[in-house]
Every structure is written in C-alpha cells, then in structure tokens.
Design a protein around this motif. Sequence first.
Motif, PDB file in Angstrom:
ATOM      1  N   VAL A  36       5.504  -1.954  -4.396  1.00 29.49           N
ATOM      2  CA  VAL A  36       5.909  -2.784  -3.271  1.00 29.49           C
ATOM      3  C   VAL A  36       6.996  -2.032  -2.529  1.00 29.49           C
ATOM      4  O   VAL A  36       8.008  -1.624  -3.123  1.00 29.49           O
ATOM      5  N   LEU A  37       6.777  -1.802  -1.245  1.00 33.58           N
ATOM      6  CA  LEU A  37       7.736  -1.081  -0.408  1.00 33.58           C
ATOM      7  C   LEU A  37       8.174  -1.966   0.741  1.00 33.58           C
ATOM      8  O   LEU A  37       7.365  -2.697   1.315  1.00 33.58           O
ATOM      9  N   THR A  38       9.433  -1.852   1.093  1.00 33.91           N
ATOM     10  CA  THR A  38       9.918  -2.444   2.333  1.00 33.91           C
ATOM     11  C   THR A  38      10.530  -1.349   3.182  1.00 33.91           C
ATOM     12  O   THR A  38      10.975  -0.317   2.672  1.00 33.91           O
ATOM     13  N   ALA A  39      10.533  -1.552   4.493  1.00 30.75           N
ATOM     14  CA  ALA A  39      11.342  -0.741   5.404  1.00 30.75           C
ATOM     15  C   ALA A  39      12.419  -1.669   5.928  1.00 30.75           C
ATOM     16  O   ALA A  39      12.107  -2.724   6.502  1.00 30.75           O
ATOM     17  N   PHE A  57      13.455   2.983   2.872  1.00 28.86           N
ATOM     18  CA  PHE A  57      12.433   2.297   2.103  1.00 28.86           C
ATOM     19  C   PHE A  57      13.119   1.591   0.930  1.00 28.86           C
ATOM     20  O   PHE A  57      13.895   2.201   0.194  1.00 28.86           O
ATOM     21  N   ASN A  58      12.862   0.300   0.822  1.00 23.03           N
ATOM     22  CA  ASN A  58      13.557  -0.557  -0.133  1.00 23.03           C
ATOM     23  C   ASN A  58      15.067  -0.519   0.076  1.00 23.03           C
ATOM     24  O   ASN A  58      15.855  -0.761  -0.838  1.00 23.03           O
ATOM     25  N   GLY A  59      15.464  -0.198   1.306  1.00 20.96           N
ATOM     26  CA  GLY A  59      16.856  -0.299   1.712  1.00 20.96           C
ATOM     27  C   GLY A  59      17.764   0.811   1.266  1.00 20.96           C
ATOM     28  O   GLY A  59      18.985   0.722   1.449  1.00 20.96           O
ATOM     29  N   GLY A  60      17.225   1.884   0.672  1.00 21.82           N
ATOM     30  CA  GLY A  60      18.096   2.944   0.174  1.00 21.82           C
ATOM     31  C   GLY A  60      17.560   4.325   0.460  1.00 21.82           C
ATOM     32  O   GLY A  60      16.508   4.508   1.064  1.00 21.82           O
ATOM     33  N   TYR A  61      18.332   5.318   0.019  1.00 26.16           N
ATOM     34  CA  TYR A  61      17.914   6.709   0.092  1.00 26.16           C
ATOM     35  C   TYR A  61      18.495   7.432  -1.112  1.00 26.16           C
ATOM     36  O   TYR A  61      19.673   7.240  -1.418  1.00 26.16           O
ATOM     37  N   PRO A  62      17.722   8.263  -1.825  1.00 25.68           N
ATOM     38  CA  PRO A  62      16.327   8.615  -1.584  1.00 25.68           C
ATOM     39  C   PRO A  62      15.397   7.412  -1.730  1.00 25.68           C
ATOM     40  O   PRO A  62      15.699   6.452  -2.444  1.00 25.68           O
ATOM     41  N   ALA A  63      14.259   7.501  -1.066  1.00 27.01           N
ATOM     42  CA  ALA A  63      13.238   6.469  -1.169  1.00 27.01           C
ATOM     43  C   ALA A  63      12.600   6.508  -2.549  1.00 27.01           C
ATOM     44  O   ALA A  63      12.696   7.511  -3.268  1.00 27.01           O
ATOM     45  N   PRO A  64      11.935   5.433  -2.941  1.00 27.72           N
ATOM     46  CA  PRO A  64      11.206   5.451  -4.214  1.00 27.72           C
ATOM     47  C   PRO A  64      10.194   6.598  -4.270  1.00 27.72           C
ATOM     48  O   PRO A  64       9.514   6.886  -3.288  1.00 27.72           O
ATOM     49  N   ILE A  79       6.103  -4.239   3.393  1.00 31.85           N
ATOM     50  CA  ILE A  79       6.709  -5.322   4.172  1.00 31.85           C
ATOM     51  C   ILE A  79       7.680  -4.712   5.176  1.00 31.85           C
ATOM     52  O   ILE A  79       8.585  -3.953   4.789  1.00 31.85           O
ATOM     53  N   ASN A  80       7.495  -5.022   6.447  1.00 34.10           N
ATOM     54  CA  ASN A  80       8.377  -4.515   7.491  1.00 34.10           C
ATOM     55  C   ASN A  80       9.552  -5.469   7.676  1.00 34.10           C
ATOM     56  O   ASN A  80       9.417  -6.550   8.239  1.00 34.10           O
ATOM     57  N   LEU A 144      13.861   6.934   6.788  1.00 32.23           N
ATOM     58  CA  LEU A 144      12.579   6.416   6.326  1.00 32.23           C
ATOM     59  C   LEU A 144      11.618   7.559   5.992  1.00 32.23           C
ATOM     60  O   LEU A 144      10.666   7.852   6.710  1.00 32.23           O
ATOM     61  N   VAL A 145      11.875   8.202   4.875  1.00 33.41           N
ATOM     62  CA  VAL A 145      11.051   9.296   4.364  1.00 33.41           C
ATOM     63  C   VAL A 145      11.019   9.195   2.845  1.00 33.41           C
ATOM     64  O   VAL A 145      12.016   8.830   2.217  1.00 33.41           O
ATOM     65  N   GLY A 146       9.867   9.489   2.223  1.00 34.88           N
ATOM     66  CA  GLY A 146       9.775   9.385   0.772  1.00 34.88           C
ATOM     67  C   GLY A 146       8.711  10.294   0.184  1.00 34.88           C
ATOM     68  O   GLY A 146       7.847  10.805   0.896  1.00 34.88           O
ATOM     69  N   THR A 147       8.770  10.474  -1.122  1.00 35.89           N
ATOM     70  CA  THR A 147       7.892  11.393  -1.859  1.00 35.89           C
ATOM     71  C   THR A 147       6.702  10.651  -2.468  1.00 35.89           C
ATOM     72  O   THR A 147       6.864   9.590  -3.067  1.00 35.89           O
ATOM     73  N   LEU A 148       5.525  11.243  -2.320  1.00 40.20           N
ATOM     74  CA  LEU A 148       4.314  10.769  -2.996  1.00 40.20           C
ATOM     75  C   LEU A 148       3.762  11.924  -3.826  1.00 40.20           C
ATOM     76  O   LEU A 148       3.393  12.965  -3.267  1.00 40.20           O
ATOM     77  N   ILE A 149       3.726  11.741  -5.133  1.00 37.20           N
ATOM     78  CA  ILE A 149       3.201  12.765  -6.035  1.00 37.20           C
ATOM     79  C   ILE A 149       1.854  12.296  -6.573  1.00 37.20           C
ATOM     80  O   ILE A 149       1.753  11.194  -7.122  1.00 37.20           O
ATOM     81  N   VAL A 150       0.841  13.124  -6.380  1.00 34.63           N
ATOM     82  CA  VAL A 150      -0.482  12.832  -6.934  1.00 34.63           C
ATOM     83  C   VAL A 150      -0.685  13.768  -8.124  1.00 34.63           C
ATOM     84  O   VAL A 150      -0.755  14.989  -7.968  1.00 34.63           O
ATOM     85  N   GLU A 151      -0.750  13.185  -9.306  1.00 38.62           N
ATOM     86  CA  GLU A 151      -0.862  13.970 -10.530  1.00 38.62           C
ATOM     87  C   GLU A 151      -2.294  14.450 -10.739  1.00 38.62           C
ATOM     88  O   GLU A 151      -3.256  13.757 -10.398  1.00 38.62           O
TER      89      GLU A 151
END
Length: 457
Positions: A36-39, A57-64, A79-80, A144-151
């Motif tokens: 679940v992500l919010t901006a 994202f989720n109100g902080g930095y670094p993003a999840p 959720i915006n 508003l930037v975050g990491t997506l890792i695909v294993e």
Amino acid sequence: MAISRRQFLLSSAGILAASQLPRLVLAAKESDFDYVLTAEPGSAELIPGINTSILGFNGGYPAPVLRAKQGQRIRIKFINKLKEPTTIHWHGIRIDIAMDGVPFLSQPPIMPGETFIYDFVCPDAGTFWYHPHMNSTQQLGRGLVGTLIVEEAEPVTFDADIPLCLKNWHIDEKGEFTQLSIPRYAARMGTPGRYETVNGQHKPTIEIPTGGLIRLRFLNVDNTLIYKIALKDFPAKIIAVDGNALSKPVPLTAHEIGAGMRLDIAFIAPEKTDEIIEVQNGKGRLFFGLLKLKTVEAKLPKRNQIPSLPVNPIPSPDLKSAEVINFLFEWSGAMTPTDKNGKAKHEFWTINRRAWEGMNQNNLPAPLAELKLGKTYIFDMKNVTPHKHPIHMHGHTFTVIWSNKKKIKPYHTDTVLMEKNERVKIAFVADNPGRWMFHCHVIEHMKTGLMGYVSVV
C-alpha cells in the motif's frame, strides 16, 4: 529472546538488514495487496538536525523499497493524498499500457483523495524504480521517487544486496527548497541541486560483512545530474545496467549513469574488519567521495568469484528486416515563445523539430512514429545539442548496437546516455501494444520540449 548485535549481523537476514541504511523500510501490507503506497506531504531529515518539508511516498524519504518476483504478479494499492493529481510510472518495467502511469496517454490522472490499483507482472529481473509522471519537476524534485527490485526467478545469492538512491536536493543550509528549475539552466544541462544524498543521507557509511559477496544497486533518481560511479583503489565488476544483466560481468573503472539510469556492481569484501571502501562520483576529471563501505565481522563461506546473473528474456531484434526511423534531438537555445496571454512558454529542445506541446483529456499530440506490432525497428538517433541526454523509452527494452563516439558491445537497456554530437543506433521488437513515452529523463529537458511518444499497433 534478545540477541546481540554480533549475532544479528551473522544471520543472513541480519547481514542484509545491517547493510542497508536504517531508513530504508518496506511498505505496510494489506491482505489483498502486496503493498500500500500513498503520495503525501511529509518531512525528512536530510540535513542532520533539520526537518525538510517534502513530498514522499508514505510521507517519507527514502521511499519504501518494493520487491517483486520475476514472472509473478504484484498488486499495489495507491492512494493520492496530495493536493494535486498524480500517477505512478514503473520505470524500466515492460508493462501493460494500462499500468504505465502516464496521464491521458495510458490512464486518467489520479485525483486528490482517489485510489488506483496497480496490478502487473514483472517479466524481467533487475533494479527498477517508480515515480510520478505529472508535474514531474516538483513531484520528483521534492521526493516522490522510490526503488523497485525484481528478484530473479532463480535467485542469485549475495551476502549483502544494497539499493543506493542518488539524489541531489534543491535545498539551502536551512533545509528549505530553492528553485527547482531556472530557465537558463533548463536550456543547458538542467538546474542542479545543492545537497547530495545517498538514500537520504549525505556521504553515509554503510556496513558490509567481511569477506562477503556484495551487490550494490545504484539508482540515479535525480532530476538532472549525471553520476560517474567508481570505487577508489578497489576491484569490482558491473553485473547489470538499467535492470538488465550482462551476459558476463565486466570490470568497473568509472561508469556514467544519467538521470533515471541504474547500475549494479558486485565485489568481494575485504576479510578484515573495519576496512573502508570509498565509492566515488566523478565530476570532470576529478573524483569525490560519495559514500563509504565499512566491513564488520561475519563468518561466511569463502567467496572466490563474482557470479553472472541470468539474462532477461528480451526478444531478439531481426536486424536484417528492421525498419530504420531517424530521430534528431536539437537545441533551440534562447528561443522563448509565448502563449496567447503573453506568458513565456519555454521550449528549448525538439525531437524531429517538434517540441513537446503537452497533452490533456481533449488534446493528444500526434505520435513521433507509428510502429507495427511484432516488427523490428532501428532508431537512428542524433544528438546535435551541446549537452548530454539520457533517452528513455517506456514499455520496451532495446538493444544499443552502435555509436559514432565509442565502441559498443551490444547490451540491453531502457535508457541510453547520449553524448553531445553523438549518434546512436538502438534496435528492438515492438512487441508491446500501446502509446509509449519516448523522452529525455532530465526532467527540465523533458518539460521544455524533449519528449514525445511512439504508438505500437
């Protein structure tokens, strides 16, 4: 039962957790969604002791840090909570067009208070990231930037696997934002930030296990800057570029990554404790410290070599039957057209002599090219501007096959950093139907003309 710090470090999970900065955390989960992500507006302590108001994202930095599995579905409830529309683009993922996150082109803008479910399969393993594609200068620039890792479908084991988000913030010594875009810079390299961070910290020290096989995932999530990554007096190998594994690792000397680009390197850590490895960023001919890696005791099996990662299943282009399409990236310099009200409408950059004119619900510009589904294309691209441009295409992974500036061993990527006056040829199979953005990832360049899209039907 309580465990000591040393016991924690010696567990496989503990080694991984300790190797990452403490503020890199996973998003909360709900039963029907992987994440679940919010901006939303939030704050971050970028300068020690000072809170900076950001968008996060989720109100902080670094993003999840989001993690998916190659070939499997991921579902994200978004959720915006901003006061303006937004979207999420999943940068580098060969995705269904409905999930690509470009307003009007692939989905309606997500309005304040609205929820959108992103639901897609990740066909490729690697290092990717996510960000809005609306009001990008402000939304990305403010966090508003975050990491997506695909294993990998067949996991490749590392003793520490560390994502490193590189971002230079437009803030002053009080932590207040300065101007994110200045026209005279937008017409050149872009407006640089003033405060350099790695995962939200300035020149951090990150612990790694002694003798461990280490994977560093560098992500350039900056609006503007090029990073030139090197390790000072220590051997390492490049194992992946922009989310795509190399068939054989190559030695790292210094490697440039433009805005939006990624670089995965691997090395075997020293066997002594308290050893320091300095990661550097090259600026011109000089190199400066970016972060430090410090070894901590860990009893691990002896590591002798750096493994190759499995190559992603990218369709092989048929170069003999490929259709060639030319793209010319030009600089308009000091031209400042105005709108009907006399307000300046900066257009400093063009693709095939067209500046991006923007789009809305009632106005969708013509595509730069119309491509036939399943056909191979070669894009012959010429950068006749006096500046570098990281050229990115949505929805596809292409193969860089030639350059007039450097010797190319063909490799897969979603973004290619073009030198000034460089000509590059890329090839790909147009196998993903939809309208796909094609643009420079220097956000100010994109916003002032250097953007368009291609249509695959």
